[in-house]
Every structure is written in structure tokens, then in C-alpha cells.
Design a protein around this motif. Structure first.
Motif, PDB file in Angstrom:
ATOM      1  N   LEU A 167      48.333  20.065 -24.431  1.00  0.00           N
ATOM      2  CA  LEU A 167      46.887  20.278 -24.422  1.00  0.00           C
ATOM      3  C   LEU A 167      46.182  19.103 -23.749  1.00  0.00           C
ATOM      4  O   LEU A 167      45.246  19.284 -22.963  1.00  0.00           O
ATOM      5  CB  LEU A 167      46.382  20.469 -25.851  1.00  0.00           C
ATOM      6  CG  LEU A 167      44.899  20.812 -26.005  1.00  0.00           C
ATOM      7  CD1 LEU A 167      44.560  22.097 -25.254  1.00  0.00           C
ATOM      8  CD2 LEU A 167      44.547  20.954 -27.489  1.00  0.00           C
ATOM      9  N   ASN A 168      46.656  17.876 -24.034  1.00  0.00           N
ATOM     10  CA  ASN A 168      46.061  16.697 -23.415  1.00  0.00           C
ATOM     11  C   ASN A 168      46.234  16.725 -21.898  1.00  0.00           C
ATOM     12  O   ASN A 168      45.320  16.378 -21.145  1.00  0.00           O
ATOM     13  CB  ASN A 168      46.689  15.419 -23.982  1.00  0.00           C
ATOM     14  CG  ASN A 168      46.178  15.090 -25.381  1.00  0.00           C
ATOM     15  OD1 ASN A 168      45.081  15.502 -25.748  1.00  0.00           O
ATOM     16  ND2 ASN A 168      46.974  14.358 -26.151  1.00  0.00           N
ATOM     17  N   GLU A 208      43.791  17.582 -16.466  1.00  0.00           N
ATOM     18  CA  GLU A 208      43.685  18.267 -15.174  1.00  0.00           C
ATOM     19  C   GLU A 208      42.274  18.829 -14.971  1.00  0.00           C
ATOM     20  O   GLU A 208      41.741  18.823 -13.859  1.00  0.00           O
ATOM     21  CB  GLU A 208      44.707  19.404 -15.096  1.00  0.00           C
ATOM     22  CG  GLU A 208      46.158  18.968 -15.017  1.00  0.00           C
ATOM     23  CD  GLU A 208      46.540  18.446 -13.650  1.00  0.00           C
ATOM     24  OE1 GLU A 208      45.766  18.643 -12.693  1.00  0.00           O
ATOM     25  OE2 GLU A 208      47.618  17.827 -13.531  1.00  0.00           O
ATOM     26  N   ALA A 209      41.682  19.311 -16.060  1.00  0.00           N
ATOM     27  CA  ALA A 209      40.347  19.900 -15.983  1.00  0.00           C
ATOM     28  C   ALA A 209      39.236  18.860 -15.990  1.00  0.00           C
ATOM     29  O   ALA A 209      38.075  19.187 -15.717  1.00  0.00           O
ATOM     30  CB  ALA A 209      40.142  20.873 -17.139  1.00  0.00           C
ATOM     31  N   GLY A 210      39.582  17.614 -16.318  1.00  0.00           N
ATOM     32  CA  GLY A 210      38.560  16.580 -16.407  1.00  0.00           C
ATOM     33  C   GLY A 210      37.663  16.766 -17.615  1.00  0.00           C
ATOM     34  O   GLY A 210      36.460  16.498 -17.555  1.00  0.00           O
ATOM     35  N   MET A 211      38.258  17.225 -18.737  1.00  0.00           N
ATOM     36  CA  MET A 211      37.497  17.494 -19.947  1.00  0.00           C
ATOM     37  C   MET A 211      38.176  16.823 -21.133  1.00  0.00           C
ATOM     38  O   MET A 211      39.362  16.478 -21.079  1.00  0.00           O
ATOM     39  CB  MET A 211      37.413  19.008 -20.202  1.00  0.00           C
ATOM     40  CG  MET A 211      36.807  19.803 -19.054  1.00  0.00           C
ATOM     41  SD  MET A 211      36.979  21.600 -19.263  1.00  0.00           S
ATOM     42  CE  MET A 211      35.812  21.914 -20.596  1.00  0.00           C
ATOM     43  N   PHE A 242      37.963  21.123 -23.874  1.00  0.00           N
ATOM     44  CA  PHE A 242      38.819  21.997 -23.075  1.00  0.00           C
ATOM     45  C   PHE A 242      39.366  23.143 -23.914  1.00  0.00           C
ATOM     46  O   PHE A 242      39.320  24.310 -23.498  1.00  0.00           O
ATOM     47  CB  PHE A 242      39.977  21.193 -22.479  1.00  0.00           C
ATOM     48  CG  PHE A 242      41.001  22.043 -21.776  1.00  0.00           C
ATOM     49  CD1 PHE A 242      40.754  22.570 -20.523  1.00  0.00           C
ATOM     50  CD2 PHE A 242      42.208  22.335 -22.395  1.00  0.00           C
ATOM     51  CE1 PHE A 242      41.698  23.370 -19.878  1.00  0.00           C
ATOM     52  CE2 PHE A 242      43.161  23.127 -21.763  1.00  0.00           C
ATOM     53  CZ  PHE A 242      42.903  23.654 -20.498  1.00  0.00           C
ATOM     54  N   ALA A 243      39.903  22.848 -25.089  1.00  0.00           N
ATOM     55  CA  ALA A 243      40.483  23.882 -25.945  1.00  0.00           C
ATOM     56  C   ALA A 243      39.445  24.933 -26.313  1.00  0.00           C
ATOM     57  O   ALA A 243      39.721  26.143 -26.273  1.00  0.00           O
ATOM     58  CB  ALA A 243      41.072  23.249 -27.208  1.00  0.00           C
ATOM     59  N   ALA A 253      42.775  23.201 -14.219  1.00  0.00           N
ATOM     60  CA  ALA A 253      43.925  23.249 -15.119  1.00  0.00           C
ATOM     61  C   ALA A 253      44.754  24.500 -14.877  1.00  0.00           C
ATOM     62  O   ALA A 253      45.990  24.460 -14.903  1.00  0.00           O
ATOM     63  CB  ALA A 253      43.454  23.199 -16.573  1.00  0.00           C
ATOM     64  N   LEU A 254      44.088  25.621 -14.615  1.00  0.00           N
ATOM     65  CA  LEU A 254      44.808  26.870 -14.381  1.00  0.00           C
ATOM     66  C   LEU A 254      45.644  26.796 -13.105  1.00  0.00           C
ATOM     67  O   LEU A 254      46.793  27.257 -13.075  1.00  0.00           O
ATOM     68  CB  LEU A 254      43.826  28.036 -14.309  1.00  0.00           C
ATOM     69  CG  LEU A 254      43.226  28.463 -15.647  1.00  0.00           C
ATOM     70  CD1 LEU A 254      42.027  29.377 -15.434  1.00  0.00           C
ATOM     71  CD2 LEU A 254      44.277  29.153 -16.517  1.00  0.00           C
ATOM     72  N   ILE A 255      45.097  26.223 -12.056  1.00  0.00           N
ATOM     73  CA  ILE A 255      45.858  26.086 -10.816  1.00  0.00           C
ATOM     74  C   ILE A 255      47.077  25.201 -11.030  1.00  0.00           C
ATOM     75  O   ILE A 255      48.186  25.518 -10.577  1.00  0.00           O
ATOM     76  CB  ILE A 255      44.962  25.528  -9.695  1.00  0.00           C
ATOM     77  CG1 ILE A 255      43.939  26.573  -9.259  1.00  0.00           C
ATOM     78  CG2 ILE A 255      45.796  25.090  -8.490  1.00  0.00           C
ATOM     79  CD1 ILE A 255      42.933  26.069  -8.243  1.00  0.00           C
ATOM     80  N   ALA A 256      46.900  24.101 -11.744  1.00  0.00           N
ATOM     81  CA  ALA A 256      48.025  23.201 -12.016  1.00  0.00           C
ATOM     82  C   ALA A 256      49.103  23.915 -12.832  1.00  0.00           C
ATOM     83  O   ALA A 256      50.304  23.802 -12.543  1.00  0.00           O
ATOM     84  CB  ALA A 256      47.532  21.956 -12.754  1.00  0.00           C
ATOM     85  N   LEU A 257      48.688  24.648 -13.844  1.00  0.00           N
ATOM     86  CA  LEU A 257      49.631  25.396 -14.695  1.00  0.00           C
ATOM     87  C   LEU A 257      50.370  26.459 -13.890  1.00  0.00           C
ATOM     88  O   LEU A 257      51.595  26.606 -13.998  1.00  0.00           O
ATOM     89  CB  LEU A 257      48.857  26.015 -15.854  1.00  0.00           C
ATOM     90  CG  LEU A 257      49.586  26.765 -16.961  1.00  0.00           C
ATOM     91  CD1 LEU A 257      48.711  26.777 -18.216  1.00  0.00           C
ATOM     92  CD2 LEU A 257      49.911  28.184 -16.563  1.00  0.00           C
ATOM     93  N   HIS A 258      49.642  27.184 -13.051  1.00  0.00           N
ATOM     94  CA  HIS A 258      50.269  28.234 -12.238  1.00  0.00           C
ATOM     95  C   HIS A 258      51.215  27.640 -11.200  1.00  0.00           C
ATOM     96  O   HIS A 258      52.264  28.216 -10.907  1.00  0.00           O
ATOM     97  CB  HIS A 258      49.190  29.062 -11.536  1.00  0.00           C
ATOM     98  CG  HIS A 258      48.336  29.843 -12.474  1.00  0.00           C
ATOM     99  ND1 HIS A 258      47.039  30.233 -12.171  1.00  0.00           N
ATOM    100  CD2 HIS A 258      48.582  30.327 -13.720  1.00  0.00           C
ATOM    101  CE1 HIS A 258      46.538  30.905 -13.186  1.00  0.00           C
ATOM    102  NE2 HIS A 258      47.442  30.973 -14.138  1.00  0.00           N
ATOM    103  N   ASP A 259      50.832  26.506 -10.634  1.00  0.00           N
ATOM    104  CA  ASP A 259      51.663  25.872  -9.608  1.00  0.00           C
ATOM    105  C   ASP A 259      52.932  25.272 -10.195  1.00  0.00           C
ATOM    106  O   ASP A 259      53.990  25.290  -9.546  1.00  0.00           O
ATOM    107  CB  ASP A 259      50.882  24.759  -8.896  1.00  0.00           C
ATOM    108  CG  ASP A 259      49.888  25.292  -7.876  1.00  0.00           C
ATOM    109  OD1 ASP A 259      50.006  26.470  -7.487  1.00  0.00           O
ATOM    110  OD2 ASP A 259      48.997  24.519  -7.463  1.00  0.00           O
ATOM    111  N   ARG A 260      52.826  24.741 -11.409  1.00  0.00           N
ATOM    112  CA  ARG A 260      53.959  24.014 -11.992  1.00  0.00           C
ATOM    113  C   ARG A 260      54.253  24.516 -13.409  1.00  0.00           C
ATOM    114  O   ARG A 260      54.074  23.783 -14.393  1.00  0.00           O
ATOM    115  CB  ARG A 260      53.667  22.504 -12.018  1.00  0.00           C
ATOM    116  CG  ARG A 260      53.306  21.931 -10.661  1.00  0.00           C
ATOM    117  CD  ARG A 260      53.270  20.410 -10.647  1.00  0.00           C
ATOM    118  NE  ARG A 260      52.355  19.850 -11.635  1.00  0.00           N
ATOM    119  CZ  ARG A 260      51.038  19.723 -11.451  1.00  0.00           C
ATOM    120  NH1 ARG A 260      50.478  20.160 -10.336  1.00  0.00           N
ATOM    121  NH2 ARG A 260      50.286  19.182 -12.378  1.00  0.00           N
TER     122      ARG A 260
END
Length: 277
Positions: free
Chosen positions: A189-190, A195-198, A203-204, A175-182
Motif C-alpha cells: 500500500l505504501n 507512485e500516486a504521490g499521496m 490513497f487507500a 499508481a495504476l500504470i505502475a501496477l499494470h506495467d509491473r
């Protein structure tokens, strides 16, 4: 899956070697907000004194990271010292998520940093020979050293909380990579949980426990830091809003006032003035 690519692309890393070779005299480093220091003892003994503590003596090869920008004093011990000392900064200074994730102080024996042995040997060879381009070469190698140290902190589990801990988590990192990339994406939150598969709740909870803040707060701080980095490089305000996930310059300005206490233009003027001073 490159955990650092987007962060290093968005927040320019610059490093400079301050001393390479014998530490012939005591050096005082004043406080520098947003600046980190690396002090590597390669031979001899070295004394380190922080502003709020007694002196500490190191008598074996060691790497010392000081990432709080605090004042400190470095000097050779009775046997003399050979050191590699450098400073580094990321774009947007202490708002950069990588910088904020670093431990304020880390002391690691060099023999534990086996993955850096080749780089450290190259730096030592460079510092012991007066060759053309020596300073520029050492500065570039120091940047690489910072990147390798980030890898070490994530892979060795040296940091228990914060961004680097999140980047070491097998699911949160996705999820962090996706957030940083885009950063411009309409993240929810969903969406991040997916992205994290959780699950959303898992996840929260895991994100807050690991990074020390809710996902929405981290996202807002990341976008703010990225906006500041873009402002510093002269990108027009109208172009910045869309690139960091806001529908208009006014929406970006509202976020800026809420988190930075000023408008983007006011921040850019103050930052430029601080650079001149």
C-alpha cells in the motif's frame, strides 16, 4: 504516460465486424459471456430490444455499447437502417480489468464523438465498397474503434467509478500504470501510494471510493486475470508465477483456488474444453 499500453499488451483485443451496410433483417444476438458489442447507426432508424426490457427506437446516428454480454435483438426501423455492428473480446474474457470496467450499456450520439469522426468515415467508406480484404480491414478498424472509445470514456468522464474512472484520476492513474506495467513487483500500500504521490490513508480511501474496491483486492484480481491470459496462450505454469508476482507455482495455485475456486491446471483444462465446445 500511456494509460492503456500495458493492459492492451497483456490482454489481447480482438474485434470482428458483424454487419457493415444495410441492416436488411432482424438479428438476434445470444448471450456471450465476456463479449462486448458495438452497434452504430449511421442512417435510418433502428430498433434495439434487450432481454429484460421493451424495444427502443433510434432515429439519429448513434453508437451503442453493450458490454454485459447479454442477449439482445437488433432490427431495422420503418425507414430501414445502415449500421456498423461488431463484437469484441479481451484476453481472459470477463476477468480482463478493461472489460469489467466498461458500462453495461452506453448510448452516445455520433456527433458527440468528434474525435472518432475520421475513423468512422473510414469505416463507412470501407463498408460501402466491395474491395479485397474488406472484412479484415473492417475488423482491424473495429479494434481501433474500441481503443478510441476507451479514450473517450476516460477523457469525457463518462464513467464515474471503476477502473476507467481511476485511469482518469490525475494521481491514481500513476499508481495504476505502475501496477499494470509491473505486476511482478512486491507491491505494498505504501509503494502504490508513493507512485500516486499521496499519503497512504488518502490513497487507500480515494482508490476504494473511485474503483469500488481496496488496492489489494484490485491487485489480486489483476494478477489472476493476467495469469489466466498467460495460461490461455500456453505459457508454462512455472513461468507464470514469477511474471504475476508470486514466489512459486504453489503460491499462485493457492491464490487461484481462493479467487477462482480451482487450480490453474484445472482452469486451463476447463477453458480449453469450453473453447472446443
Amino acid at each position: 504516460m500511456d494509460r492503456l499500453a500495458a493492459l492492451l499488451d497483456h490482454f489481447h483485443l480482438a474485434a470482428s465486424v458483424l454487419n457493415a451496410g444495410p441492416l436488411c433483417y432482424s438479428a438476434r444476438h445470444p448471450p456471450q459471456e465476456g463479449t462486448g458489442f458495438l452497434h452504430i447507426l449511421t442512417r435510418g432508424t433502428m430498433d434495439l430490444t434487450l432481454a429484460d426490457g421493451p424495444p427502443r427506437r433510434f432515429g439519429a446516428p448513434v453508437l451503442i455499447l453493450l458490454a454485459a454480454g447479454d442477449a439482445h435483438h437488433l432490427g431495422p426501423g420503418p425507414e430501414g437502417a445502415e449500421t456498423l455492428c461488431g463484437s469484441f473480446r479481451f484476453g481472459a474474457g470477463n476477468i480482463c480489468p478493461i472489460y469489467r470496467a466498461l458500462p453495461s450499456m452506453l448510448v452516445t450520439p455520433l456527433d458527440r464523438l468528434s474525435g472518432m469522426a475520421g475513423l468512422l468515415a473510414l469505416m463507412q467508406a470501407e463498408m460501402r465498397e466491395e474491395r479485397c480484404g474488406r472484412q479484415a480491414a473492417l475488423d482491424r478498424l473495429c479494434e481501433l474503434l474500441v481503443i478510441q472509445l476507451l479514450r473517450y470514456l476516460m477523457d469525457a468522464g463518462e464513467v464515474e467509478s471503476g477502473l476507467l474512472a481511476g485511469m482518469a484520476h490525475p494521481k491514481l492513474v500513476k499508481a495504476l500504470i505502475a501496477l499494470h506495467d509491473r505486476p511482478q513487483a512486491d507491491w505494498t500500500l505504501n509503494g502504490l501510494a508513493s507512485e500516486a504521490g499521496m499519503s497512504r490513508a488518502r490513497f487507500a480511501s480515494q482508490f476504494r471510493d473511485t474503483l469500488g474496491q481496496p488496492p489489494a483486492e484490485y491487485l489480486a484480481q489483476y494478477r489472476l486475470g493476467l495469469a489466466k491470459s498467460l495460461l490461455r496462450t500456453g505459457v508454462p505454469l512455472d513461468a507464470i508465477a514469477g511474471r504475476v508476482g508470486y514466489s512459486s507455482p504453489s503460491a499462485l495455485a493457492k491464490m487461484f483456488r481462493r479467487h477462482a475456486g480451482c487450480s490453474p491446471r484445472e482452469w486451463r483444462r476447463a477453458d480449453a474444453q469450453a473453447g472446443v465446445e
